[in-house]
Motif scaffolding. Structure first.
Motif, PDB file in Angstrom:
ATOM      1  N   ILE A 267      24.277 -29.391 -86.603  1.00  0.00           N
ATOM      2  CA  ILE A 267      24.921 -29.660 -87.886  1.00  0.00           C
ATOM      3  C   ILE A 267      24.910 -28.367 -88.705  1.00  0.00           C
ATOM      4  O   ILE A 267      24.259 -27.393 -88.338  1.00  0.00           O
ATOM      5  CB  ILE A 267      24.212 -30.780 -88.677  1.00  0.00           C
ATOM      6  CG1 ILE A 267      22.716 -30.420 -88.859  1.00  0.00           C
ATOM      7  CG2 ILE A 267      24.333 -32.126 -87.959  1.00  0.00           C
ATOM      8  CD1 ILE A 267      21.955 -31.368 -89.754  1.00  0.00           C
ATOM      9  N   SER A 268      25.651 -28.390 -89.781  1.00  0.00           N
ATOM     10  CA  SER A 268      25.682 -27.231 -90.655  1.00  0.00           C
ATOM     11  C   SER A 268      25.056 -27.646 -91.982  1.00  0.00           C
ATOM     12  O   SER A 268      25.404 -28.690 -92.541  1.00  0.00           O
ATOM     13  CB  SER A 268      27.140 -26.798 -90.844  1.00  0.00           C
ATOM     14  OG  SER A 268      27.197 -25.606 -91.579  1.00  0.00           O
ATOM     15  N   GLU A 269      24.095 -26.855 -92.466  1.00  0.00           N
ATOM     16  CA  GLU A 269      23.420 -27.200 -93.716  1.00  0.00           C
ATOM     17  C   GLU A 269      23.343 -25.961 -94.575  1.00  0.00           C
ATOM     18  O   GLU A 269      22.744 -24.957 -94.152  1.00  0.00           O
ATOM     19  CB  GLU A 269      22.007 -27.720 -93.419  1.00  0.00           C
ATOM     20  CG  GLU A 269      21.735 -29.104 -94.002  1.00  0.00           C
ATOM     21  CD  GLU A 269      20.377 -29.613 -93.592  1.00  0.00           C
ATOM     22  OE1 GLU A 269      20.304 -30.755 -93.096  1.00  0.00           O
ATOM     23  OE2 GLU A 269      19.383 -28.868 -93.760  1.00  0.00           O
ATOM     24  N   ASP A 270      23.937 -26.019 -95.753  1.00  0.00           N
ATOM     25  CA  ASP A 270      23.945 -24.860 -96.647  1.00  0.00           C
ATOM     26  C   ASP A 270      24.462 -23.615 -95.926  1.00  0.00           C
ATOM     27  O   ASP A 270      23.896 -22.520 -96.063  1.00  0.00           O
ATOM     28  CB  ASP A 270      22.531 -24.578 -97.184  1.00  0.00           C
ATOM     29  CG  ASP A 270      21.914 -25.804 -97.828  1.00  0.00           C
ATOM     30  OD1 ASP A 270      22.665 -26.602 -98.436  1.00  0.00           O
ATOM     31  OD2 ASP A 270      20.688 -25.970 -97.725  1.00  0.00           O
ATOM     32  N   GLU A 272      24.219 -22.841 -92.936  1.00  0.00           N
ATOM     33  CA  GLU A 272      23.348 -22.411 -91.837  1.00  0.00           C
ATOM     34  C   GLU A 272      23.444 -23.454 -90.730  1.00  0.00           C
ATOM     35  O   GLU A 272      23.377 -24.651 -90.994  1.00  0.00           O
ATOM     36  CB  GLU A 272      21.912 -22.333 -92.372  1.00  0.00           C
ATOM     37  CG  GLU A 272      20.930 -21.590 -91.509  1.00  0.00           C
ATOM     38  CD  GLU A 272      21.164 -20.072 -91.555  1.00  0.00           C
ATOM     39  OE1 GLU A 272      20.766 -19.417 -90.591  1.00  0.00           O
ATOM     40  OE2 GLU A 272      21.748 -19.578 -92.556  1.00  0.00           O
ATOM     41  N   CYS A 274      21.973 -25.691 -87.999  1.00  0.00           N
ATOM     42  CA  CYS A 274      20.669 -26.193 -87.586  1.00  0.00           C
ATOM     43  C   CYS A 274      20.877 -27.460 -86.763  1.00  0.00           C
ATOM     44  O   CYS A 274      22.004 -27.764 -86.388  1.00  0.00           O
ATOM     45  CB  CYS A 274      19.752 -26.419 -88.781  1.00  0.00           C
ATOM     46  SG  CYS A 274      20.411 -27.542 -89.993  1.00  0.00           S
ATOM     47  N   THR A 275      19.799 -28.145 -86.428  1.00  0.00           N
ATOM     48  CA  THR A 275      19.951 -29.353 -85.616  1.00  0.00           C
ATOM     49  C   THR A 275      19.471 -30.556 -86.418  1.00  0.00           C
ATOM     50  O   THR A 275      18.599 -30.433 -87.289  1.00  0.00           O
ATOM     51  CB  THR A 275      19.168 -29.252 -84.290  1.00  0.00           C
ATOM     52  OG1 THR A 275      17.795 -29.003 -84.584  1.00  0.00           O
ATOM     53  CG2 THR A 275      19.708 -28.133 -83.421  1.00  0.00           C
ATOM     54  N   SER A 276      20.047 -31.717 -86.106  1.00  0.00           N
ATOM     55  CA  SER A 276      19.713 -32.923 -86.872  1.00  0.00           C
ATOM     56  C   SER A 276      18.374 -33.503 -86.458  1.00  0.00           C
ATOM     57  O   SER A 276      17.727 -34.204 -87.235  1.00  0.00           O
ATOM     58  CB  SER A 276      20.818 -33.961 -86.679  1.00  0.00           C
ATOM     59  OG  SER A 276      21.015 -34.203 -85.296  1.00  0.00           O
TER      60      SER A 276
ATOM     61  N   ALA B 319      31.920 -28.589 -88.625  1.00  0.00           N
ATOM     62  CA  ALA B 319      31.424 -29.623 -87.716  1.00  0.00           C
ATOM     63  C   ALA B 319      32.524 -30.051 -86.754  1.00  0.00           C
ATOM     64  O   ALA B 319      33.713 -30.054 -87.107  1.00  0.00           O
ATOM     65  CB  ALA B 319      30.914 -30.819 -88.506  1.00  0.00           C
TER      66      ALA B 319
END
Lengths: 365, 365, 365, 365
Positions: A267-270, A272, A274-276, B319
Motif C-alpha cells: 500500500i502507499s502511505e504518506d 511511502e 509500505c505493506t498492510s 495503488a
C-alpha cells in the motif's frame, strides 16, 4: 571461525568468569560517536541480576575504557572496554572440573580445548562475558538512536504465560526501556515472575520466548544471498547464551498459513510504499523493506539447577551424580533481553556501516 | 556484507533467472575430492520440479565445470560450476516490472539496486539460483559422506499434517535419500501432497516445517562466541529462499520446559561420553558435543499465487491490483529440502576445514 | 587464506591454462556502473602478447558476462566473467609433469596439492589467469575514472635502461593509455625492446621495474594498522605473477636519506593542504593524504627460458636436466603493467567502497 | 578495512600514546601454548629504547594478561594483553594539535577522523602501540620456535654502511637473538651507530634496510592468488611504522638479472628436493617451497627531527614553521626489527593455522 563478529564494525569479546576481567574491543566505529556513560549504565542495569529471581552475584560492572574514546567521543580507532571481575569467590573448582554439568558447555570446552580451558565458573562460556557485549552494544545503540533507529524486546511467553504483542511500536519500545522485568502487560509480567519463583523453590529453572522489534532501519539493507539481513542478525544472536532458535515475522507460524494469508500486500502511505501486514518481519529476499524488523528468539531454561543430575567423569568415563550448589538464576530471560538488544544493535550497525560507509553512525543527515 | 559465504571454504553464487546462466565458485576445497557427477545429478533431481505439485519449468540443469577439477578430482583451486539457463520464456516483463509482487523481493531489490536490477523472473532472487547451491553442495556433501558425515531432511509439518519424527537416524537419513517428496511416513507424505493440490486448485500456496539431522560430526567444532555452530549454520541457511526461522534441538519448545527436563544428562556408552537425551541438538556453548545435530527450519508459503493482490506502482505510488500468471509452485518445501541439505553441507564443511586444516575433506584418517 | 580478495568488492579468480576457461566473479560492485566493452577490450589489448617480443599464443580473450550486468549496467549482484580457452595445444604434458621447471610453481603446486593439480601449462598458476584479472579490473577502473581517479604504469627500468620519471602525472598517465610498450621516453622504450630481443636470441629472459601512479584518490582512505593503504594494495599486488617487491614513494631510497630530506613539508595550494614533495607516495600512517599514490614493483625475469636447467624428478628424487620448449615470452613486464593497473584498480575500489559505502562507485557526487 | 589482521589467528591492536593503555586481543590461538613471560620480556627488550641513540621514554612495558591464559598456557579463547601507559608527560598538546608534523600521520588522521582523533603524542599512530604487537608476537613466536620455526632480522644497510649478509642462517639468527643493535658484523654495527649519532647531533634522523629470514616453514603454505605468502606477509608488515617497501629474495635486484641467473634450479639433498640458489626467497607462485623465506624491508628516517620545517594550520590553511621538541629517536630501525619479527611471527602463524587447523601451534608432531 572466530570469536569476532562483523564486516565493518568488528567486535571481539574476551575474558573468563574467574579471570582478571571480561571486555570487548570494537574496531570500525565511526569517529564522533558520543559515549554516554549514563546511557551505558542504564543498559548494564537491564542485564544485572534483579530482585529475588536472580543470582546473588552483584558487581558494579561499570567498564573502564582503555582506548578509542577522547573527550567523550569515539576517535574512530578501536574502542576497548574492560570490566574487572570483583566478586569471584575462590571455590574449590578443581574437585568438580572433571564432571561436566548437563546443559552447560563444560564437556564441549573439554572437547575443543583439551583440558586447557579455564573451567572456573564456566570460564569463557560464562554469562558474565555478556556484560562486555551489553557495554559495547550500549555505545552503538545510543548512536543508532541518534539516527532514529530504536530496538525493544519483551518476554513474549514464559511457560503458559503469554504477554500481549506489540501494538504501538514506538510507545511499546519506550515503555520497555529500563524495565526490570520487560513485559508489555504488567499483569503477565507478574504471573511470569510467579512461575519463576515456583521453579526456584523447586530447585528448577525456566526459559521463554523473547520478541524484539527494530524500527527506523533504512530500506535496502542486506544481501540476497549469504549476508541476508536475517542471516547476519542470526549469526550474531546465537552468541546470546541459551538462545536456541530465531524466527522472523510470522516465523514458524508460516507453516499454518496459505500464501494468500502470508503475503504482505503493498500500500502507499504518506507517499511511502509500505505493506498492510508485516508477516515477513520487515525483510524480503534478505533485504529490509522499511517495515519494522520483528523477530522472536527462544531462551532455554537456565542449565544450573539444584536437582541432582547424571553426569560422567571426563577422565575415567565413570558415571556419577552431580548436584550444583552456589548462586544461580532460576531464569535469565529477563536479563537475556539486554544481551539480545545489544547484539542486535551491533549487527544492525555493522550492516548499516557496510551499506553507507564508515562515517555513517556519526554522520548528520 | 557479501554474497559470499565461508571462512575457509568460500562460496559465491551468481546469476539471474533470465540471464545467460547461474552458477557458483567454490574456493578452498581440499585437493583430491572425488567429483561424482552421478551423485550430483541425484542431488539436482531432489531439487527439480516434480510431478503435479511443481512448476512446469524443466531444465537439464547439469552443471558445466569450468575450473578446479582435473581427472575427476578437485585440484584444490577454485571450482566453478555454471548452469546455463535454457528455458527462459521471453515474456513481457517490462510492463509489470514496476509493480512489486507481494511476498517477493521485487520491492527490496528496487530499494537496494535503484532500478538497475534484472527484474525478469525475480532476477538474482530467483529460486533458480539455488540450482547452483545444490550443485556446489553436492561436491561437498559427497566428501562429507566419505568422512562418515551424513545429512538428511524431511518435511516435519505442512499445515495440519505432521510427519513422524526421526527414530533411527542412520536408517531414516538413508530412506530420505533421493525421495521425491521427503517424509518419513509415506501416509503423511500423501496427505501433505493432497493439501498442496488443494491449495493449488484454489490458486493458493502452502509452506511448512523441515527437520534436518547431521550425524557423524566430530566433537569440538564451533566457537563459544559469534562463530557458534548454530550461528554459522543459521547465517548460511537464511539464504534458502522463503526460510524465515530456525531452531536447534528442542528449539521453541524449550519455552515449555523446566531446566530439569531440558538438560541433557551425560552418560557413557561404549567408552564414549554422550547424552541420554538430545534437547540441545548436538551443540552446547556453540560447540558440537558429538550427538547428532538436529534443527528445524520454516519455509513460508510460495509467494507466487494466482489470487489477485494489492500492490503499488513504484514509479507513481498509485495503488493497483496484481494477478500473477505463468508457471508457479503451490509449494516448494519438498524442493527446499535439497537446498537446506546443500547449504548445511557447505557450512559444516567450512567449519570442519577451519578446525582441521585445508586438506581435511580429502584426508584419509 | 583464499584466492579471494577484498572486504567489500570481493573478487575470486578461477581457471586453469588448459582447462575450459578462466574467469572471475566480482561481488559487491555498486549497481549502475556502466560496463563499457570497448574500454575493456582496450585493457585486454594492453595485456595481450605483442609483436616480436611476446609469446605466439593469441586468443580473442573477450570475456563473456554470465551474470550481474543488465542493459549495459551492473545490477549490484555478482558479476561473472568467463574467458574461454581456445588455443590450448594438446601437448604431451604427462611426460614432463614430474620434472618441476625452475622459477615456476610446479614444485610448490605439488607440495600444496599433492599431485591433484592440473599441471598442463602451469594450470591455475598460468599467466593466462591474469586475463580474468584485467577484465574484472577494466569494469572497476572505468568506474574509477568516472570519479576522477586515474591509474598509470610505465616500465621504469629494464636491466641498465632507465625510463624518465613521471613529470606531469595527468598527461603522462594519458600518454601511457593503450601504449603497447609503456615507457614515458620512446627512446628508452626502444632500447629496452632491444635488450629483450637480445635476451630472446640467447634463449634467455629479463624482468624489470614498473612505476605506477594513482591520481584523484580522496584523502583519508586506509587504516592506521593492518589495513593500511600500502598493506591492502601490496596484498593484492603480490598476485601479479613474477612480482617480488613493492615500494612506496622514495621506497628503498629512504635508506639513503636524512629525515630532513625525507619528510614531506606541508604547504597550502588553492586552499588545499598538500605537500611540497611526495617522498611518502601519498600515504602517511597508512592513510591517503591527497597527493598522488606512487609505487614501484619489480617483476622477475620470465622463468621459462630455453637454456637447459637442473631439475629433479618429484617421484624419484633423481637429478635431471630440463630444456623448456614451446612458446614463451622473453619478457612479460610490458604485459604485467596491465595486470598491475587492474589489481590496483580492484584494491583501490575496495578501499573506497569500505570508506564511502556500497553505492560509492556509481554515485554521482 | 580493519585494524584487525588474520584469517584464523586474528589480532586487533588498540590504544593511544597518551591514553590509559595500549594492548592487543589475539583470537584463534591454539589451546595449550606455553606463555613464557621471560621470553616475552626479552622480546620487549629488543623493542625498548636503548643507549644514547634512543628516546628517553622508558617504561617497564610488561603486559598484563586479562584473558585467555590459565595456569601458564593459552586456553584457546581470546588472549588480551594490556600495557599501561605510565610515562605520559602532560604537555600542552592543544596548542600544536592544529599544525601537522611533516612525515607524521597528523594530517591524515585529521582527514580520516575529522578532528575526533587523540592527537597527543601521535595518538593511535604512535610507535608506542607497537609494544602490544611485540608482546602478542612473542607468544606466537615462542610457539613457532617449539615447532622449529625461527625468525631473525638484522640491519642490512644504514645510509652507506652495509652489514654482511646471512651466511649460516641458524647460527646467524641465534646470534641476533636479544642483540641491542642487530647486525651480523659488529664493526658494521658500530659504524651504523656512529652515523646515527652524527644525525642526532645535527637534529636529524636516519632510516635503513632490514633483512629478515624465517627458517623451518613447512612446504606448501600460501595461495596462488591473493592470499599469496608474500601478499599476506606484506599486508601485515606495512603496519610496522615507517616501513615503506618490501622485497622477497633477490627483490629489486631481479631487474638486473637474466632468467638464467634468476631461476633457482632444483637439486636433491638428503632425499629432500630443494634449490641450489634462493633468489625467490623461499616462495614460488605464492607458496612456500621449503627454502628459507628471505625478505628485506625499508624503514624511512624517523619523521621527528629538530630542524624547523614548513607546515600549515589545518584550521586556517595559513603557512607556518614547526620546530619539534621533546624526546625523539634519531633512528628507530634497530627497534623496528623487533616489530618486524613480531608481525612476521603473527602472519606466519596465521597462515600455518589456516593450512593445518586450529590446534597446529600447540600440536605435538
Amino acid at each position: 571461525m572466530k570469536n569476532t563478529f562483523g564486516s565493518q564494525i568488528c567486535i571481539t569479546i574476551f575474558g573468563e568468569s574467574h579471570g582478571p576481567a571480561v571486555g570487548a574491543v570494537i574496531d570500525g566505529l565511526a569517529p564522533g560517536i558520543k559515549v554516554d556513560m549514563e546511557y551505558m549504565k542504564k543498559r548494564m542495569e537491564e542485564r544485572r541480576p534483579q530482585g529475588g529471581i536472580s543470582t546473588a552475584r552483584r558487581e558494579s560492572d561499570i567498564p573502564e575504557i582503555l582506548s578509542g574514546v577522547f573527550k567523550g567521543y569515539t576517535t574512530g580507532t578501536p574502542v576497548t572496554l574492560v570490566i574487572k571481575n570483583e566478586s569471584t569467590k575462590s571455590r574449590d573448582y578443581e574437585s568438580i572440573s572433571d564432571i561436566p554439568r548437563p546443559g552447560h558447555a563444560d564437556y564441549t570446552a573439554e572437547c575443543k580445548y583439551h583440558g586447557y580451558q579455564d573451567y572456573r565458573g564456566g570460564g569463557h562460556f560464562s554469562g558474565r562475558v555478556t556484560a562486555a557485549l551489553v557495554a559495547a552494544g550500549a555505545i552503538i545503540r545510543c548512536a543508532l538512536e541518534a539516527k532514529g533507529i530504536y530496538i525493544g524486546t519483551h518476554i513474549a511467553r514464559l511457560k503458559d504465560v503469554t504477554d500481549r504483542g506489540f501494538v504501538e511500536l514506538g510507545a511499546d519500545i519506550a515503555a520497555l526501556d529500563g524495565m526490570e522485568f520487560p513485559t508489555l502487560s504488567s499483569e503477565a509480567g507478574e504471573r511470569m515472575q510467579e512461575v519463576i519463583l515456583a521453579a526456584k523453590e523447586d530447585g528448577d529453572s525456566v526459559g521463554g520466548v523473547l520478541e524484539s522489534a527494530v524500527i527506523g532501519i533504512p530500506k535496502g539493507v542486506g544481501e540476497p544471498w549469504f549476508d541476508t539481513f536475517e542471516g547476519v542478525l542470526s549469526h550474531a544472536l546465537f552468541s546470546v547464551p541459551a538462545l536456541k532458535g530465531i524466527e522472523f515475522g510470522a516465523g514458524f507460524g508460516f507453516a499454518d498459513m496459505l500464501g494468500s494469508e502470508a503475503n504482505d500486500q503493498f500500500i502507499s502511505e504518506d507517499g511511502e510504499i509500505c505493506t498492510s501486514t508485516n508477516n515477513n518481519g520487515g525483510i524480503n529476499g534478505g533485504i529490509t523493506n522499511g517495515m519494522p524488523v520483528i523477530f522472536r528468539t527462544v531462551i532455554k531454561p537456565t542449565p544450573s539447577i539444584f536437582k541432582p543430575q547424571a553426569s560422567v567423569s571426563m577422565k575415567t568415563g565413570k558415571a556419577t551424580r552431580l548436584a550444583i550448589s552456589g548462586r544461580h538464576d532460576p531464569a535469565i530471560i529477563h536479563r537475556a533481553r539486554a544481551v539480545v538488544d545489544a547484539v542486535t544493535a551491533i549487527a544492525v550497525a555493522d550492516m548499516l556501516t557496510v551499506r553507507f560507509g564508515t562515517d555513517y553512525l556519526a554522520k548528520k543527515d
